[in-house]
Motif scaffolding. Sequence first.
Motif, PDB file in Angstrom:
ATOM      1  N   PRO A  98       0.805  -1.240   0.000  1.00 44.69           N
ATOM      2  CA  PRO A  98       0.000   0.000   0.000  1.00 44.69           C
ATOM      3  C   PRO A  98       0.830   1.278   0.000  1.00 44.69           C
ATOM      4  CG  PRO A  98      -0.048  -1.046   2.167  1.00 44.69           C
ATOM      5  CD  PRO A  98       0.617  -2.013   1.252  1.00 44.69           C
ATOM      6  N   ASN A  99       2.072   1.192   0.480  1.00 40.49           N
ATOM      7  CA  ASN A  99       2.924   2.386   0.555  1.00 40.49           C
ATOM      8  C   ASN A  99       3.798   2.558  -0.677  1.00 40.49           C
ATOM      9  OD1 ASN A  99       4.373   0.072   1.219  1.00 40.49           O
ATOM     10  ND2 ASN A  99       5.880   1.212   2.425  1.00 40.49           N
ATOM     11  N   MET A 100       3.562   1.761  -1.717  1.00 41.02           N
ATOM     12  CA  MET A 100       4.338   1.851  -2.954  1.00 41.02           C
ATOM     13  C   MET A 100       3.431   2.230  -4.118  1.00 41.02           C
ATOM     14  SD  MET A 100       6.895  -1.429  -2.976  1.00 41.02           S
ATOM     15  CE  MET A 100       8.092  -1.724  -1.672  1.00 41.02           C
ATOM     16  N   SER A 101       3.979   2.974  -5.049  1.00 38.92           N
ATOM     17  CA  SER A 101       3.236   3.316  -6.267  1.00 38.92           C
ATOM     18  C   SER A 101       3.067   2.070  -7.125  1.00 38.92           C
ATOM     19  CB  SER A 101       3.997   4.374  -7.065  1.00 38.92           C
ATOM     20  OG  SER A 101       5.229   3.831  -7.541  1.00 38.92           O
ATOM     21  N   ASN A 105       5.511  -1.192  -7.133  1.00 39.75           N
ATOM     22  CA  ASN A 105       5.008  -2.550  -6.911  1.00 39.75           C
ATOM     23  C   ASN A 105       5.468  -3.491  -8.025  1.00 39.75           C
ATOM     24  OD1 ASN A 105       2.967  -3.374  -4.652  1.00 39.75           O
ATOM     25  ND2 ASN A 105       2.504  -1.214  -5.068  1.00 39.75           N
ATOM     26  N   PHE A 140      -0.923   5.254  -6.115  1.00 36.02           N
ATOM     27  CA  PHE A 140      -0.849   4.238  -5.076  1.00 36.02           C
ATOM     28  C   PHE A 140      -2.076   3.327  -5.176  1.00 36.02           C
ATOM     29  CE2 PHE A 140       2.012   7.481  -3.627  1.00 36.02           C
ATOM     30  CZ  PHE A 140       3.040   6.766  -3.010  1.00 36.02           C
TER      31      PHE A 140
END
Length: 363
Positions: A98-101, A105, A140
Amino acid sequence: MNLVASSAKANAALHLSGVIKRFGGHEVVRNLDLEVRKGEFISVLGPSGCGKTTVLRMIAGFEYPTTGRILIDGRDVSRLRPDQRNLGMVFQSYALFPNMSAAANVGFGLKIAAMADRDIQRRVAEMLELVGLTGLERRFPYELSGGQQQRVALARALAKKPAMLLLDEPLSALDAKIRLSLREQIREIQTELGITTLFVTHDQEEALSMSDRVAVMNSGRVEQFGTPLEIYNRPATRFVASFVGTLSVLKATLLDPASGSVEVATATLKNLELPQGLARGDHLSLAVRPEAIRFGARKGDAILRGKVTGVGFYGSVIRVRLIVGNETITIDTFNTQLSSPPSRGQDVDISIDPKSMFVMRAE
Protein backbone atom coordinates in the motif's frame (compact mmCIF):
# COMPACT_ATOMS: atom_id res chain seq x y z
CA MET A 1 10.90 -47.96 -20.43
CA ASN A 2 8.30 -46.04 -22.47
CA LEU A 3 10.43 -43.55 -24.43
CA VAL A 4 7.37 -41.74 -25.84
CA ALA A 5 5.90 -41.18 -22.39
CA SER A 6 9.27 -40.14 -20.97
CA SER A 7 9.77 -37.66 -23.80
CA ALA A 8 6.31 -36.18 -23.24
CA LYS A 9 7.08 -35.66 -19.53
CA ALA A 10 10.42 -34.07 -20.34
CA ASN A 11 8.70 -31.60 -22.69
CA ALA A 12 5.92 -30.78 -20.21
CA ALA A 13 5.97 -27.37 -18.54
CA LEU A 14 4.42 -28.91 -15.42
CA HIS A 15 4.10 -32.52 -14.32
CA LEU A 16 2.47 -33.67 -11.07
CA SER A 17 2.96 -37.34 -10.29
CA GLY A 18 1.16 -39.19 -7.48
CA VAL A 19 0.75 -36.00 -5.43
CA ILE A 20 -0.98 -36.46 -2.08
CA LYS A 21 -1.46 -33.75 0.54
CA ARG A 22 -2.61 -34.44 4.08
CA PHE A 23 -3.34 -31.98 6.86
CA GLY A 24 -3.33 -34.07 10.03
CA GLY A 25 -5.41 -37.11 9.21
CA HIS A 26 -7.37 -35.36 6.44
CA GLU A 27 -6.35 -36.05 2.84
CA VAL A 28 -7.21 -32.94 0.80
CA VAL A 29 -5.43 -33.94 -2.44
CA ARG A 30 -5.58 -37.58 -3.46
CA ASN A 31 -3.04 -39.21 -5.75
CA LEU A 32 -3.07 -36.40 -8.30
CA ASP A 33 -1.48 -36.81 -11.73
CA LEU A 34 -1.51 -33.80 -14.05
CA GLU A 35 0.55 -32.82 -17.06
CA VAL A 36 0.54 -29.33 -18.60
CA ARG A 37 2.12 -28.56 -21.97
CA LYS A 38 4.24 -25.51 -22.59
CA GLY A 39 2.18 -22.42 -23.44
CA GLU A 40 -1.14 -23.92 -22.33
CA PHE A 41 -3.77 -22.06 -20.35
CA ILE A 42 -5.13 -24.59 -17.86
CA SER A 43 -7.98 -23.98 -15.43
CA VAL A 44 -8.44 -26.01 -12.26
CA LEU A 45 -12.18 -25.86 -11.61
CA GLY A 46 -14.14 -27.09 -8.64
CA PRO A 47 -16.29 -26.19 -5.62
CA SER A 48 -14.95 -24.76 -2.38
CA GLY A 49 -13.00 -27.35 -0.41
CA CYS A 50 -12.19 -29.60 -3.38
CA GLY A 51 -8.43 -29.07 -3.05
CA LYS A 52 -7.77 -26.82 -6.05
CA THR A 53 -6.10 -23.99 -4.13
CA THR A 54 -3.98 -26.51 -2.21
CA VAL A 55 -2.73 -27.85 -5.55
CA LEU A 56 -1.77 -24.32 -6.63
CA ARG A 57 -0.02 -23.64 -3.32
CA MET A 58 2.01 -26.85 -3.67
CA ILE A 59 3.08 -25.87 -7.19
CA ALA A 60 4.01 -22.39 -5.91
CA GLY A 61 5.96 -23.82 -2.96
CA PHE A 62 3.78 -22.46 -0.14
CA GLU A 63 2.89 -26.06 0.75
CA TYR A 64 4.88 -29.26 0.22
CA PRO A 65 3.25 -32.50 -0.97
CA THR A 66 3.01 -35.28 1.62
CA THR A 67 4.03 -37.70 -1.13
CA GLY A 68 4.54 -37.40 -4.88
CA ARG A 69 6.60 -35.15 -7.13
CA ILE A 70 6.16 -31.77 -8.83
CA LEU A 71 8.29 -31.14 -11.92
CA ILE A 72 8.59 -27.76 -13.66
CA ASP A 73 10.38 -27.89 -17.03
CA GLY A 74 11.62 -31.35 -16.08
CA ARG A 75 13.15 -30.20 -12.76
CA ASP A 76 11.89 -31.63 -9.47
CA VAL A 77 10.85 -28.63 -7.36
CA SER A 78 8.81 -30.55 -4.77
CA ARG A 79 10.95 -29.35 -1.84
CA LEU A 80 12.21 -26.03 -3.17
CA ARG A 81 11.23 -22.68 -1.67
CA PRO A 82 8.88 -20.41 -3.68
CA ASP A 83 11.74 -18.07 -4.65
CA GLN A 84 13.65 -21.02 -6.16
CA ARG A 85 10.92 -22.00 -8.64
CA ASN A 86 10.83 -19.03 -11.06
CA LEU A 87 7.05 -18.66 -10.93
CA GLY A 88 4.77 -15.62 -11.08
CA MET A 89 1.66 -15.60 -8.92
CA VAL A 90 -1.43 -13.39 -8.78
CA PHE A 91 -3.60 -13.62 -5.66
CA GLN A 92 -7.30 -13.04 -5.17
CA SER A 93 -6.57 -10.21 -2.70
CA TYR A 94 -4.13 -8.32 -5.01
CA ALA A 95 -1.42 -8.35 -2.26
CA LEU A 96 0.01 -5.00 -3.35
CA PHE A 97 2.25 -2.93 -1.06
CA PRO A 98 0.00 0.00 0.00
CA ASN A 99 2.92 2.39 0.56
CA MET A 100 4.34 1.85 -2.95
CA SER A 101 3.24 3.32 -6.27
CA ALA A 102 2.06 1.09 -9.11
CA ALA A 103 5.52 1.30 -10.71
CA ALA A 104 7.28 0.47 -7.46
CA ASN A 105 5.01 -2.55 -6.91
CA VAL A 106 5.74 -3.87 -10.39
CA GLY A 107 9.47 -3.32 -10.00
CA PHE A 108 9.78 -4.70 -6.47
CA GLY A 109 10.84 -8.22 -7.47
CA LEU A 110 13.30 -6.84 -10.00
CA LYS A 111 14.88 -4.65 -7.33
CA ILE A 112 15.22 -7.62 -4.98
CA ALA A 113 16.93 -9.47 -7.84
CA ALA A 114 19.47 -6.58 -8.03
CA MET A 115 18.59 -5.58 -11.59
CA ALA A 116 20.07 -2.27 -12.71
CA ASP A 117 17.79 0.75 -12.14
CA ARG A 118 17.68 1.62 -15.85
CA ASP A 119 16.66 -1.92 -16.74
CA ILE A 120 14.01 -1.92 -13.99
CA GLN A 121 12.48 1.29 -15.33
CA ARG A 122 12.38 -0.09 -18.86
CA ARG A 123 10.83 -3.41 -17.75
CA VAL A 124 8.25 -1.71 -15.52
CA ALA A 125 7.21 0.58 -18.39
CA GLU A 126 6.83 -2.47 -20.68
CA MET A 127 4.69 -4.32 -18.15
CA LEU A 128 2.41 -1.38 -17.37
CA GLU A 129 1.90 -0.81 -21.09
CA LEU A 130 1.12 -4.52 -21.52
CA VAL A 131 -1.68 -4.35 -18.95
CA GLY A 132 -2.96 -0.97 -20.15
CA LEU A 133 -1.85 1.18 -17.20
CA THR A 134 0.58 3.57 -18.86
CA GLY A 135 0.18 6.97 -17.21
CA LEU A 136 -0.79 5.53 -13.82
CA GLU A 137 2.75 4.70 -12.71
CA ARG A 138 2.78 7.07 -9.73
CA ARG A 139 -0.61 6.16 -8.31
CA PHE A 140 -0.85 4.24 -5.08
CA PRO A 141 -3.14 1.21 -4.70
CA TYR A 142 -5.83 3.22 -2.88
CA GLU A 143 -5.99 5.54 -5.92
CA LEU A 144 -6.71 2.63 -8.28
CA SER A 145 -9.90 0.66 -8.93
CA GLY A 146 -10.07 -3.03 -8.10
CA GLY A 147 -9.53 -3.98 -11.74
CA GLN A 148 -6.53 -1.64 -12.01
CA GLN A 149 -5.01 -3.06 -8.83
CA GLN A 150 -5.34 -6.58 -10.18
CA ARG A 151 -3.63 -5.52 -13.41
CA VAL A 152 -0.75 -4.10 -11.37
CA ALA A 153 -0.52 -7.47 -9.60
CA LEU A 154 -0.49 -9.21 -12.99
CA ALA A 155 2.24 -6.90 -14.30
CA ARG A 156 4.30 -7.57 -11.17
CA ALA A 157 3.94 -11.35 -11.61
CA LEU A 158 5.10 -11.13 -15.24
CA ALA A 159 7.93 -8.65 -14.70
CA LYS A 160 10.59 -11.27 -13.86
CA LYS A 161 9.72 -13.37 -16.96
CA PRO A 162 8.63 -16.43 -14.96
CA ALA A 163 8.53 -19.93 -16.39
CA MET A 164 4.87 -20.19 -15.40
CA LEU A 165 2.04 -17.93 -14.25
CA LEU A 166 -0.21 -19.03 -11.37
CA LEU A 167 -3.57 -17.30 -10.87
CA ASP A 168 -5.50 -17.95 -7.64
CA GLU A 169 -9.10 -16.84 -8.29
CA PRO A 170 -7.86 -13.36 -9.28
CA LEU A 171 -11.22 -12.12 -10.55
CA SER A 172 -13.59 -13.18 -7.77
CA ALA A 173 -13.46 -9.85 -5.90
CA LEU A 174 -14.39 -7.78 -8.97
CA ASP A 175 -17.83 -6.82 -10.28
CA ALA A 176 -19.25 -8.71 -13.25
CA LYS A 177 -18.44 -6.20 -16.02
CA ILE A 178 -14.84 -5.63 -14.92
CA ARG A 179 -14.39 -9.38 -14.39
CA LEU A 180 -15.42 -10.08 -17.99
CA SER A 181 -13.11 -7.40 -19.39
CA LEU A 182 -10.13 -8.48 -17.29
CA ARG A 183 -10.44 -12.17 -18.07
CA GLU A 184 -10.36 -11.35 -21.78
CA GLN A 185 -7.27 -9.20 -21.22
CA ILE A 186 -5.53 -11.92 -19.19
CA ARG A 187 -6.13 -14.43 -21.98
CA GLU A 188 -4.86 -12.01 -24.63
CA ILE A 189 -1.69 -11.30 -22.63
CA GLN A 190 -1.11 -15.01 -21.98
CA THR A 191 -1.48 -15.77 -25.69
CA GLU A 192 0.81 -12.90 -26.67
CA LEU A 193 3.55 -13.96 -24.25
CA GLY A 194 3.04 -17.70 -24.75
CA ILE A 195 3.46 -18.25 -21.01
CA THR A 196 2.20 -21.47 -19.43
CA THR A 197 -0.64 -20.51 -17.08
CA LEU A 198 -2.53 -22.33 -14.33
CA PHE A 199 -5.76 -20.63 -13.30
CA VAL A 200 -7.72 -21.72 -10.22
CA THR A 201 -11.42 -20.84 -10.15
CA HIS A 202 -14.82 -22.00 -8.93
CA ASP A 203 -16.50 -20.10 -11.80
CA GLN A 204 -17.33 -22.50 -14.62
CA GLU A 205 -17.90 -19.70 -17.14
CA GLU A 206 -14.39 -18.37 -16.53
CA ALA A 207 -12.88 -21.82 -16.89
CA LEU A 208 -14.75 -22.73 -20.08
CA SER A 209 -14.24 -19.39 -21.82
CA MET A 210 -10.54 -18.87 -21.05
CA SER A 211 -8.90 -22.28 -21.10
CA ASP A 212 -7.19 -24.64 -23.51
CA ARG A 213 -8.03 -27.45 -21.10
CA VAL A 214 -9.91 -27.72 -17.81
CA ALA A 215 -9.24 -30.00 -14.83
CA VAL A 216 -12.46 -30.50 -12.85
CA MET A 217 -11.73 -31.38 -9.22
CA ASN A 218 -13.97 -32.94 -6.61
CA SER A 219 -13.01 -34.17 -3.13
CA GLY A 220 -9.28 -33.93 -3.81
CA ARG A 221 -9.33 -35.72 -7.17
CA VAL A 222 -9.43 -34.66 -10.81
CA GLU A 223 -12.61 -36.22 -12.16
CA GLN A 224 -12.02 -35.07 -15.75
CA PHE A 225 -9.26 -33.26 -17.63
CA GLY A 226 -10.07 -32.12 -21.16
CA THR A 227 -10.98 -29.28 -23.48
CA PRO A 228 -13.93 -27.05 -22.56
CA LEU A 229 -16.02 -28.73 -25.27
CA GLU A 230 -15.21 -32.20 -23.93
CA ILE A 231 -15.97 -31.18 -20.36
CA TYR A 232 -19.32 -29.62 -21.27
CA ASN A 233 -20.54 -31.93 -24.04
CA ARG A 234 -19.10 -35.25 -22.85
CA PRO A 235 -18.85 -35.19 -19.05
CA ALA A 236 -17.07 -38.27 -17.72
CA THR A 237 -18.86 -38.47 -14.35
CA ARG A 238 -22.14 -37.49 -12.75
CA PHE A 239 -20.37 -34.79 -10.74
CA VAL A 240 -18.84 -33.15 -13.84
CA ALA A 241 -22.18 -33.27 -15.63
CA SER A 242 -23.97 -31.55 -12.75
CA PHE A 243 -21.24 -29.08 -11.74
CA VAL A 244 -20.37 -27.73 -15.20
CA GLY A 245 -23.35 -25.95 -16.72
CA THR A 246 -27.05 -26.18 -15.94
CA LEU A 247 -28.53 -29.65 -16.06
CA SER A 248 -32.07 -31.00 -15.84
CA VAL A 249 -32.57 -34.58 -14.68
CA LEU A 250 -35.56 -36.84 -15.42
CA LYS A 251 -36.20 -40.18 -13.73
CA ALA A 252 -36.64 -43.10 -16.14
CA THR A 253 -37.11 -46.86 -16.20
CA LEU A 254 -35.30 -49.09 -18.70
CA LEU A 255 -37.69 -50.96 -21.01
CA ASP A 256 -35.32 -52.60 -23.51
CA PRO A 257 -31.50 -52.46 -23.31
CA ALA A 258 -31.10 -53.64 -26.92
CA SER A 259 -33.07 -50.75 -28.46
CA GLY A 260 -32.15 -48.17 -25.85
CA SER A 261 -35.80 -47.68 -24.88
CA VAL A 262 -36.81 -46.09 -21.58
CA GLU A 263 -40.01 -44.84 -20.01
CA VAL A 264 -40.02 -41.32 -18.61
CA ALA A 265 -43.16 -39.63 -17.25
CA THR A 266 -45.83 -40.84 -19.70
CA ALA A 267 -43.61 -41.13 -22.77
CA THR A 268 -41.33 -43.78 -24.24
CA LEU A 269 -37.93 -42.66 -25.50
CA LYS A 270 -35.88 -44.78 -27.90
CA ASN A 271 -32.36 -45.03 -29.30
CA LEU A 272 -30.62 -43.79 -26.17
CA GLU A 273 -26.94 -44.59 -25.61
CA LEU A 274 -26.93 -46.62 -22.38
CA PRO A 275 -24.18 -47.54 -19.90
CA GLN A 276 -23.02 -51.14 -20.00
CA GLY A 277 -24.48 -53.83 -17.74
CA LEU A 278 -28.06 -52.56 -17.48
CA ALA A 279 -31.14 -54.78 -17.36
CA ARG A 280 -34.84 -54.32 -18.05
CA GLY A 281 -36.52 -52.51 -15.15
CA ASP A 282 -33.41 -50.68 -13.96
CA HIS A 283 -33.94 -47.12 -12.78
CA LEU A 284 -32.02 -44.42 -14.67
CA SER A 285 -31.47 -40.68 -14.67
CA LEU A 286 -31.71 -38.79 -17.97
CA ALA A 287 -29.80 -35.51 -17.90
CA VAL A 288 -30.05 -32.80 -20.54
CA ARG A 289 -28.69 -29.28 -21.04
CA PRO A 290 -31.28 -26.44 -21.22
CA GLU A 291 -30.17 -25.38 -24.73
CA ALA A 292 -30.72 -28.92 -26.08
CA ILE A 293 -34.49 -28.76 -25.52
CA ARG A 294 -36.86 -27.24 -28.09
CA PHE A 295 -40.51 -26.24 -27.93
CA GLY A 296 -42.91 -28.15 -30.16
CA ALA A 297 -43.03 -31.73 -31.43
CA ARG A 298 -40.15 -32.58 -33.79
CA LYS A 299 -39.96 -35.79 -35.78
CA GLY A 300 -37.27 -38.16 -34.58
CA ASP A 301 -36.89 -36.46 -31.20
CA ALA A 302 -38.12 -37.54 -27.78
CA ILE A 303 -41.39 -35.67 -27.25
CA LEU A 304 -42.62 -34.84 -23.75
CA ARG A 305 -45.43 -32.68 -22.42
CA GLY A 306 -45.13 -30.34 -19.47
CA LYS A 307 -46.62 -27.32 -17.71
CA VAL A 308 -44.75 -24.01 -17.57
CA THR A 309 -44.04 -22.90 -13.98
CA GLY A 310 -41.84 -19.88 -14.58
CA VAL A 311 -40.23 -17.63 -17.20
CA GLY A 312 -37.00 -15.69 -16.54
CA PHE A 313 -35.59 -12.97 -18.79
CA TYR A 314 -31.77 -12.82 -19.07
CA GLY A 315 -31.29 -10.44 -21.98
CA SER A 316 -30.34 -12.53 -25.00
CA VAL A 317 -31.67 -15.70 -23.34
CA ILE A 318 -35.08 -16.55 -21.92
CA ARG A 319 -35.08 -19.37 -19.36
CA VAL A 320 -38.31 -21.35 -19.03
CA ARG A 321 -39.03 -23.78 -16.18
CA LEU A 322 -41.64 -26.47 -16.52
CA ILE A 323 -42.88 -29.61 -14.79
CA VAL A 324 -42.66 -32.89 -16.70
CA GLY A 325 -44.25 -35.66 -14.66
CA ASN A 326 -42.93 -34.87 -11.18
CA GLU A 327 -39.62 -33.33 -12.32
CA THR A 328 -38.68 -29.71 -12.98
CA ILE A 329 -36.63 -29.04 -16.11
CA THR A 330 -35.15 -25.89 -17.61
CA ILE A 331 -35.17 -24.69 -21.22
CA ASP A 332 -33.03 -21.88 -22.62
CA THR A 333 -34.26 -20.18 -25.77
CA PHE A 334 -32.93 -17.13 -27.59
CA ASN A 335 -34.81 -13.88 -27.15
CA THR A 336 -35.99 -12.83 -30.61
CA GLN A 337 -38.77 -10.61 -31.90
CA LEU A 338 -40.01 -13.48 -34.10
CA SER A 339 -41.40 -15.56 -31.25
CA SER A 340 -42.63 -15.19 -27.68
CA PRO A 341 -41.99 -17.59 -24.80
CA PRO A 342 -44.91 -19.60 -23.41
CA SER A 343 -46.84 -18.23 -20.46
CA ARG A 344 -46.84 -19.48 -16.89
CA GLY A 345 -49.42 -22.26 -16.49
CA GLN A 346 -49.43 -23.15 -20.22
CA ASP A 347 -49.18 -26.80 -21.30
CA VAL A 348 -46.51 -27.28 -23.97
CA ASP A 349 -44.83 -30.02 -25.97
CA ILE A 350 -41.03 -30.15 -25.92
CA SER A 351 -38.57 -32.08 -28.08
CA ILE A 352 -35.19 -33.51 -27.11
CA ASP A 353 -32.70 -35.17 -29.43
CA PRO A 354 -31.89 -38.52 -27.70
CA LYS A 355 -28.20 -38.06 -28.61
CA SER A 356 -28.07 -34.93 -26.43
CA MET A 357 -29.09 -36.82 -23.27
CA PHE A 358 -26.66 -38.17 -20.69
CA VAL A 359 -27.94 -41.49 -19.37
CA MET A 360 -26.76 -42.33 -15.85
CA ARG A 361 -27.61 -44.97 -13.30
CA ALA A 362 -30.07 -43.63 -10.74
CA GLU A 363 -28.52 -42.72 -7.38
